[in-house]
Structures are given as C-alpha cells and as structure tokens.
Enzyme design. Structure first.
Site, mmCIF file in Angstrom:
data_model
loop_
_atom_site.group_PDB
_atom_site.id
_atom_site.type_symbol
_atom_site.label_atom_id
_atom_site.label_comp_id
_atom_site.label_asym_id
_atom_site.label_seq_id
_atom_site.Cartn_x
_atom_site.Cartn_y
_atom_site.Cartn_z
ATOM 1 N N ARG A 188 0.831 -1.213 0.000
ATOM 2 C CA ARG A 188 0.000 0.000 0.000
ATOM 3 C C ARG A 188 0.858 1.252 0.000
ATOM 4 O O ARG A 188 0.463 2.273 -0.572
ATOM 5 C CB ARG A 188 -0.935 0.000 1.202
ATOM 6 C CG ARG A 188 -2.053 -0.991 1.010
ATOM 7 C CD ARG A 188 -3.023 -0.915 2.146
ATOM 8 N NE ARG A 188 -4.204 -1.689 1.824
ATOM 9 C CZ ARG A 188 -5.025 -2.185 2.738
ATOM 10 N NH1 ARG A 188 -4.783 -1.977 4.009
ATOM 11 N NH2 ARG A 188 -6.075 -2.878 2.374
ATOM 12 N N LYS A 245 -19.751 -16.076 2.313
ATOM 13 C CA LYS A 245 -21.208 -15.951 2.462
ATOM 14 C C LYS A 245 -21.900 -15.295 1.280
ATOM 15 O O LYS A 245 -21.387 -14.326 0.723
ATOM 16 C CB LYS A 245 -21.518 -15.123 3.702
ATOM 17 C CG LYS A 245 -21.147 -15.819 4.975
ATOM 18 C CD LYS A 245 -21.458 -14.918 6.137
ATOM 19 C CE LYS A 245 -21.237 -15.642 7.451
ATOM 20 N NZ LYS A 245 -21.325 -14.701 8.565
ATOM 21 N N GLY A 294 -9.718 -8.174 -0.652
ATOM 22 C CA GLY A 294 -8.538 -8.599 0.083
ATOM 23 C C GLY A 294 -8.101 -10.031 -0.151
ATOM 24 O O GLY A 294 -6.936 -10.294 -0.439
ATOM 25 N N GLY A 323 -13.934 -3.408 -0.241
ATOM 26 C CA GLY A 323 -15.295 -2.865 -0.223
ATOM 27 C C GLY A 323 -15.481 -1.783 -1.277
ATOM 28 O O GLY A 323 -16.525 -1.727 -1.941
HETATM 29 P P1 AMP Z 1 -14.975 -13.222 1.949
HETATM 30 O O1 AMP Z 1 -14.353 -12.377 3.027
HETATM 31 O O2 AMP Z 1 -16.457 -13.289 1.994
HETATM 32 O O3 AMP Z 1 -14.423 -12.915 0.577
HETATM 33 O O4 AMP Z 1 -14.549 -14.694 2.282
HETATM 34 C C1 AMP Z 1 -13.227 -15.124 2.297
HETATM 35 C C2 AMP Z 1 -13.138 -16.267 3.232
HETATM 36 O O5 AMP Z 1 -13.996 -17.292 2.790
HETATM 37 C C3 AMP Z 1 -11.761 -16.874 3.321
HETATM 38 O O6 AMP Z 1 -11.256 -16.636 4.610
HETATM 39 C C4 AMP Z 1 -12.007 -18.352 3.104
HETATM 40 O O7 AMP Z 1 -11.326 -19.163 4.025
HETATM 41 C C5 AMP Z 1 -13.490 -18.482 3.298
HETATM 42 N N1 AMP Z 1 -14.031 -19.654 2.588
HETATM 43 C C6 AMP Z 1 -13.943 -19.940 1.285
HETATM 44 N N2 AMP Z 1 -14.482 -21.130 1.019
HETATM 45 C C7 AMP Z 1 -14.939 -21.641 2.177
HETATM 46 C C8 AMP Z 1 -15.580 -22.848 2.552
HETATM 47 N N3 AMP Z 1 -15.858 -23.788 1.650
HETATM 48 N N4 AMP Z 1 -15.890 -23.021 3.854
HETATM 49 C C9 AMP Z 1 -15.607 -22.076 4.766
HETATM 50 N N5 AMP Z 1 -15.001 -20.903 4.474
HETATM 51 C C10 AMP Z 1 -14.663 -20.687 3.193
#
Ligand code: AMP
Length: 418
Positions: A34, A220, A376, A399
């Site tokens: 950064r 999610k 990220g 974001g």
């Molecule tokens: P996000 O912050 O929503 O982009 O999510 C990223 C996070 O999703 C990472 O820390 C991953 O470890 C988690 N992730 C990806 N696939 C899975 C999965 N199948 N089960 C649990 N966590 C997951």
C-alpha cells in the site's frame, strides 16, 4: 484537474493515502504494497518542487493508541521516498499546523493517524451500551458538528488536495471526501493510484469485451448479494465459488454435510438462479468438492460430488471436475472479474481450486482478456501464488471496489469530480 496537468511547484499538497499496512508484534511492516502504491503520486509532487502533508489511517483505533501510531511506518516511508519525512504527533493541534506551515519545497510531513479522532469517520465514540436513542442522536449530531472544524483544519494545511486512497473511497470521511469541498475544482485531483483504479473499474463497467465472466467466491452469499444481483445485469457467466456454493447446493436439495451454509438464504439462492436464467446469464456452480472431516489443514480429505457430502464432512474447496469447468469458462472470456477464493485458501491443502482459477485467469489474460482482481482475499491469493503480474489489474480496494462495481457512486470519487 488531473495530477499530470497540475504543477505542484511551490505548493503544499494534502495527500490522503491508504497506509493501513499490516504490522507484526514488533511494529515491523509485513507488507508494504500500500505504501509503494502511493509512491508515484508522492514522487511527482516532490519532483515538481511541491511539499506534502500526508494523511492516513492505520487500523481501527477507538482513540489515540501507540499500537496504531503512524510513527511505526515513518522510517520506512523515508527510505521509500529518499527524503527524511517529518512527523506530527497529532493531526490536529499546534504542532501539525506549525510544521505544515514551515514545509519547504521537497519536504514531507506525515500526520498522526487521522482516526485517533472520531471526527475522521464522523461516528460517535464511547457511547454507553445502554444509551437511549436520544443520547445516540445527540452524540451523532455533536460529532458531525465538530467534524466540520476538523475537516476545515486539515484543509487549512495545504493549497491543494490529492486523493490517492481508493481503499477508503466508499466512505464519506473527513479526509477522504468532505475535505474536497474546501478546494476548488482546479486544486483537487486523484493521485495516480486512484486514477488507475477508477480506470480499471470503468473498463469492467463500461467498456466490456465479451464474454464477461465474474468469479465470486468467499464465505457468504449474504455479504455478496448486492454485487451478485448487479452483476447479473452485466455478465455472460457468473461463477459461484467458495463457501456460498453450499447454500446453493442445499437450496437445490443436495446433501452438504456440515459445510458452511446460510439457511435463511436458501430462497434467495434459488431466486438468484431464476434471475440468472431469465437474464440469459450462465450461472456456473461447482459439481464436486474437496471435503474434510474437520475445519483444519490436517483433516482427512477426499473428493465427492458437491451434493453428496456425507454427514460430519464439509466442503473446503472445489474438486478437480469443477476446476476444469471453471477454467474452461474463464479461458474463453474476454473480461474477467475475480473476487473471493474458491475455498479455505488459508489452509495449504485447500488452495488448489483458487490457484487453478488464478492460473486460468493468467492464461486468458495472455490471450487478450482484461482481468481485474479485487477484494482482500483474492489479492492475497494472486500474491501467494505469484500470479499478480499475470493479471491486468490488481485492485487495492476491497469494499470500495465492490461498491464501485455495484454501480454505486463512491463519495471519495464524487468529491473530486464535483
Ligand atoms: P470473503 O471475506 O467473503 O471474501 O470470504 C473469504 C473467506 O472465505 C476466506 O477466509 C475463506 O477461508 C473463506 N471460505 C472460502 N471457502 C470456504 C468454505 N468452503 N468453507 C468455509 N469458508 C470458506
């Protein structure tokens, strides 16, 4: 005004950067990307014969705290710039004003963490947990009032304003947006980093070469719903990966064992699939998974169809068939957006899918596709796999990038364009 058009000779520039870098327990910088990203802007100002007042945040302090002091990055900043950078222990107060006023051409002043003041974000702090709605409203009003003085003071240090902090462009904070109104159009501009980010987003939003494929991973659906809905109006292919896979699989009646799932989003998943169909978007879902009997790198693993995960097992990455399907779609694309890993890439044994996606993107890029990676975790992925130089653009915004692609006007960008 653009930064290239502007001559900083004899001018003092307030430059908002994003120096929110990770520090280890001894306050050593563990990743200075950064800081490096802002160097072209800072160097141009110095080369013109201008001086710089740098404003940034670091972490999420609730008030002044040594842990979040920008003094920890002072030496490294001096090394990177080749100039001994001065420091103001407080971004307000006498010292900052005096040091800013005394700056000579070629000199740089780093202000202490702007978020030591609640006025930077404009959100009240220290409210009692049982505060009434009236008390909350009064505290909010008070901080908004004092925010005006805070912003005006920051603006008073400089002749011109440069915003090079894309990572916070989606926040209407004092130093990222509000400050801009104290400078006329000819004296405010984006820095080079911000210009590049805005251009990359514009390419994905307005200059689309087809097929356009978005790969949405992460944990999610709920956190990505707005962007997914918005992308359905733009993309040809929407690849769903990561933890949100299992919400879709369960919604379709599949067995997902103990995989991560949002049970209150099953209808939403079906609705998104229906919308994709109506809009002629090819929604691509996983067909197999790499499953584990515990949420651990050392768990026992095997591959199975995504909708036949046994009880007690969970999907932590995509399987080989899915990798092939995803890679095929990606390699045939001309515009690619990647946000979010395909699995728990923090565990070495579940990085394979994310690596395969990254490699397919690099290959598509070699064949002329424009690829934008942001958020990220996907940035961490391309860096971890050494693939960053093979994609067209790696965004510094998480974001901010998603909100821009959702089509939202980012306050930090609007403030310069107004
Ligand atoms: P996000 O912050 O929503 O982009 O999510 C990223 C996070 O999703 C990472 O820390 C991953 O470890 C988690 N992730 C990806 N696939 C899975 C999965 N199948 N089960 C649990 N966590 C997951």
């Amino acid at each position: 005004m653009t930064i290239d058009q502007f001559n900083f000779a004899g001018k003092k520039a307030f430059v908002r950067v994003d120096f929110n870098v990770p520090l280890d327990e001894n306050f050593n910088i563990t990743d200075d990307n950064r800081m490096r990203a802002a160097l072209p802007t800072l160097k141009k100002i110095l080369a013109d014969g201008g001086s710089i007042i740098i404003g940034s945040h670091l972490g999420r302090p609730k008030g002044p705290a040594d842990k979040f002091s920008l003094k920890h990055i002072l030496n490294h900043l001096s090394e990177l710039l080749g100039v001994e950078v001065q420091f103001a222990n407080d971004c307000m107060g006498e010292e900052a004003a005096v040091k800013a006023a005394a700056l000579q051409p070629g000199e740089v002043l780093l202000l202490e963490n702007l978020r030591f003041y609640a006025e930077e974000e404009g959100k009240p702090r220290g409210l009692a947990e049982d505060a009434t709605d009236e008390e909350k409203a009064a505290a909010k009003k008070a901080v908004k009032e004092s925010q005006k003085e805070f912003t005006k003071k920051l603006a008073s240090y400089a002749d011109c304003y440069v915003n090079d902090a894309f990572g916070t462009a989606h926040r209407a904070h004092a130093s990222t947006a509000l400050i801009a109104k104290y400078f006329d159009k000819d004296n405010k501009m984006f820095g080079y980093l911000m210009e590049k980010e805005v251009k990359a987003v514009d390419k994905v939003l307005n200059d689309i070469k087809r097929p356009f494929t978005a790969i949405m991973g992460g944990s999610k659906v709920s956190s990505k719903i707005e962007i997914i809905e918005n992308l359905l109006n733009k993309v040809d292919n929407l690849i769903i990966a990561g933890g949100m896979t299992y919400t879709f699989t369960k919604a379709m009646g599949g067995k997902i064992g103990i995989s991560i799932c949002e049970d209150d989003k099953l209808d939403l998943a079906l609705d998104l699939m229906k919308k994709a169909k109506e809009k002629g978007v090819n929604m691509v879902l996983a067909v197999d998974a790499k499953i584990a009997d515990a949420f651990s790198n050392d768990a026992n693993t095997k591959f199975c169809p995504v909708d036949e995960i046994p009880d007690g097992w969970e999907g932590l990455d995509i399987g080989p068939k899915t990798e092939e399907i995803f890679a095929d779609v990606i390699k045939n694309s001309k515009t690619i957006l990647w946000n979010g890993p395909t699995g728990v890439f923090e565990f070495e044994n579940f990085t394979h899918g994310s690596r395969a996606v990254g490699e397919a993107i690099v290959e598509a890029t070699k064949n002329g596709a424009f690829s934008l990676v942001g958020g990220g975790d996907s940035v961490a992925c391309v860096n971890k796999f050494g693939l960053a130089s093979g994609v067209s653009y790696v965004s510094t915004g998480g974001g901010a990038l998603l909100e821009a692609i959702e089509g939202k006007v980012l306050p930090g960008i609007a403030a310069i364009n107004e």
